[in-house]
Design a protein around this motif. Structure first.
Motif, mmCIF file in Angstrom:
data_model
loop_
_atom_site.group_PDB
_atom_site.id
_atom_site.type_symbol
_atom_site.label_atom_id
_atom_site.label_comp_id
_atom_site.label_asym_id
_atom_site.label_seq_id
_atom_site.Cartn_x
_atom_site.Cartn_y
_atom_site.Cartn_z
ATOM 1 N N PRO A 55 1.171 -1.290 0.463
ATOM 2 C CA PRO A 55 -0.584 0.102 -0.153
ATOM 3 C C PRO A 55 0.731 1.451 -0.235
ATOM 4 O O PRO A 55 0.504 2.373 -1.006
ATOM 5 N N GLU A 56 1.740 1.446 0.674
ATOM 6 C CA GLU A 56 2.682 2.852 1.212
ATOM 7 C C GLU A 56 3.867 2.504 -0.566
ATOM 8 O O GLU A 56 3.959 3.429 -0.455
ATOM 9 N N LEU A 114 11.775 1.575 -4.179
ATOM 10 C CA LEU A 114 12.871 2.188 -3.230
ATOM 11 C C LEU A 114 11.899 3.379 -2.016
ATOM 12 O O LEU A 114 12.882 4.313 -3.241
ATOM 13 N N HIS A 115 11.206 3.024 -1.275
ATOM 14 C CA HIS A 115 11.195 3.916 -0.370
ATOM 15 C C HIS A 115 11.265 4.716 1.142
ATOM 16 O O HIS A 115 11.609 3.181 1.728
ATOM 17 N N LEU A 125 11.749 -1.837 0.495
ATOM 18 C CA LEU A 125 11.695 -2.270 -1.038
ATOM 19 C C LEU A 125 9.656 -2.018 -0.643
ATOM 20 O O LEU A 125 9.609 -2.429 -0.110
ATOM 21 N N VAL A 126 9.096 -1.420 -1.491
ATOM 22 C CA VAL A 126 7.605 -0.811 -1.574
ATOM 23 C C VAL A 126 6.988 -1.391 -2.246
ATOM 24 O O VAL A 126 5.613 -1.521 -2.355
ATOM 25 N N ALA A 127 7.338 -1.846 -3.381
ATOM 26 C CA ALA A 127 7.163 -2.551 -4.647
ATOM 27 C C ALA A 127 7.875 -3.219 -5.851
ATOM 28 O O ALA A 127 8.904 -2.391 -5.605
ATOM 29 N N GLY A 128 7.465 -3.805 -7.257
ATOM 30 C CA GLY A 128 8.801 -4.413 -7.775
ATOM 31 C C GLY A 128 7.894 -5.323 -9.395
ATOM 32 O O GLY A 128 7.225 -6.127 -8.833
ATOM 33 N N ALA A 129 8.141 -5.241 -10.026
ATOM 34 C CA ALA A 129 7.804 -6.479 -11.625
ATOM 35 C C ALA A 129 9.413 -6.467 -11.732
ATOM 36 O O ALA A 129 10.206 -5.970 -11.902
ATOM 37 N N LEU A 130 9.798 -7.818 -10.789
ATOM 38 C CA LEU A 130 10.435 -8.624 -11.024
ATOM 39 C C LEU A 130 10.927 -10.345 -12.001
ATOM 40 O O LEU A 130 10.497 -11.392 -11.102
ATOM 41 N N CYS A 131 11.106 -10.225 -13.392
ATOM 42 C CA CYS A 131 10.710 -11.317 -13.915
ATOM 43 C C CYS A 131 11.987 -12.547 -14.324
ATOM 44 O O CYS A 131 12.576 -13.014 -14.074
ATOM 45 N N PHE A 132 13.410 -11.373 -13.789
ATOM 46 C CA PHE A 132 14.876 -11.893 -14.117
ATOM 47 C C PHE A 132 15.475 -11.533 -13.246
ATOM 48 O O PHE A 132 17.123 -11.220 -12.722
#
Length: 322
Positions: A55-56, A114-115, A125-132
């Motif tokens: 949420p943050e 990162l916030h 770390l507050v959000a991510g799209a990590l495929c690799f």
């Protein structure tokens, strides 16, 4: 492999930071279509493993999506339509109410937000799209601070952690930064999530002998960018993998030099003994053959004709140029 961080001492070892033109933030090379096809598959079949947003992180995720769309339409031939983006590979990526899911399917880079909360000592770390991922998992790291994220990396000690935190604090809006990370791996697979406990075991067994011809070199083009509205930091990772059999004599020379400059524990983490031995064998063969080795140096972040003239002159006076 267009990026060779092992070729210069400044970029072969951390932190190796340099300024980056904002127009070069995201990349779109010959591997784009294949990597995007894999990202589409992972986003469809394993969304909980490769996409996350606390949420943050919601406001920063919205801002990041808008920035990504603006960047790829201006610099990478993407086109915006009604409720979707047509990527440069011709695939139509629908936009949704999940910004990080959209980001995942728009660019080949993994992007992490990162916030630093008010009063906190570190970015989180507050959000991510990590495929690799290179042997780590978004589900284990999201919500964690920088020092905790890097466990169980032994060389990421308090001193290095403090430097990385200062780096995150200091990156300015409109002035992104770039560095590169490189390692030798046993597979060309891009998607290699590994739990922390298993990664610790792999690090202990990495020194096992093997055949360097079965190895690959994995390079991560890493960027840091400040989001101007929310102030969050975006960590970008573009991954490239190439077989060691395609490396040149110059590559092996530079591997050998870089290994010699590293502490022993870092050498073990970077490459097994079979790869280090092959680099040493090639350099020794040059010496036995009586080849003339020349040395030059400089800062080549922005190549200009003077650099080219210097390197051409130096190369003409030796058999191998360092």
């Amino acid at each position: 492999m267009t990026l060779r961080p092992w070729a210069q001492t400044r970029t072969a070892h951390p932190p190796g930071i340099a300024p980056l033109d904002e127009s070069q933030w995201l990349q779109s090379d010959a591997t784009y279509a294949a990597q995007m096809a894999l990202r589409d598959e992972l986003a469809e079949t394993r969304p909980g493993a490769v996409i996350g947003c606390l949420p943050e992180g919601a406001a920063a995720a919205d801002e990041l999506r808008a920035l990504v769309i603006a960047h790829i339409t201006e610099h990478h031939g993407a086109r915006r339509g009604a409720g979707a983006i047509e990527r440069r590979d011709g695939v139509r990526a629908p936009l949704s109410d999940a910004p990080m899911a959209d980001v995942c399917r728009l660019v080949a880079e993994d992007l992490l937000i990162l916030h630093r909360p008010a009063g906190a000592a570190e970015h989180v770390l507050v959000a991510g799209a990590l495929c690799f991922p290179s042997n780590w998992m978004l589900t284990e790291k999201i919500g964690k601070a920088l020092m905790r994220i890097h466990l169980p990396v032994a060389e990421y000690d308090d001193r290095l952690g403090a430097r990385v935190q200062r780096l995150h604090d200091g990156v300015a809006a409109g002035r992104p930064l770039i560095r590169a990370n490189w390692n030798f791996v046993s597979t060309p697979e891009l998607h290699t999530p590994t739990p922390e406990a298993e990664k610790a075991v792999r690090r202990r067994t990495r020194a096992a002998p093997g055949d360097w011809r079965d190895g690959w070199i994995r390079v991560e083009r890493q960027t840091l960018l400040r989001l101007p509205r929310t102030g969050a930091v975006v960590f970008g990772i573009q991954t490239m993998i190439a077989p060691l059999t395609g490396c040149t004599d110059e590559d092996w020379r530079d591997f050998h030099r870089a290994f010699a400059e590293m502490p022993e524990d870092q050498r073990i983490h970077k490459a097994g003994p079979h790869i280090r031995a092959e680099a040493a064998r090639r350099v020794a063969a040059w010496q036995r053959a009586g080849l003339k080795v020349g040395f030059t140096n400089g800062c080549f972040d922005l190549i200009h004709p003077g650099h080219i003239a210097l390197l051409t002159f130096a190369r003409a006076h030796c058999d191998r140029l360092v």
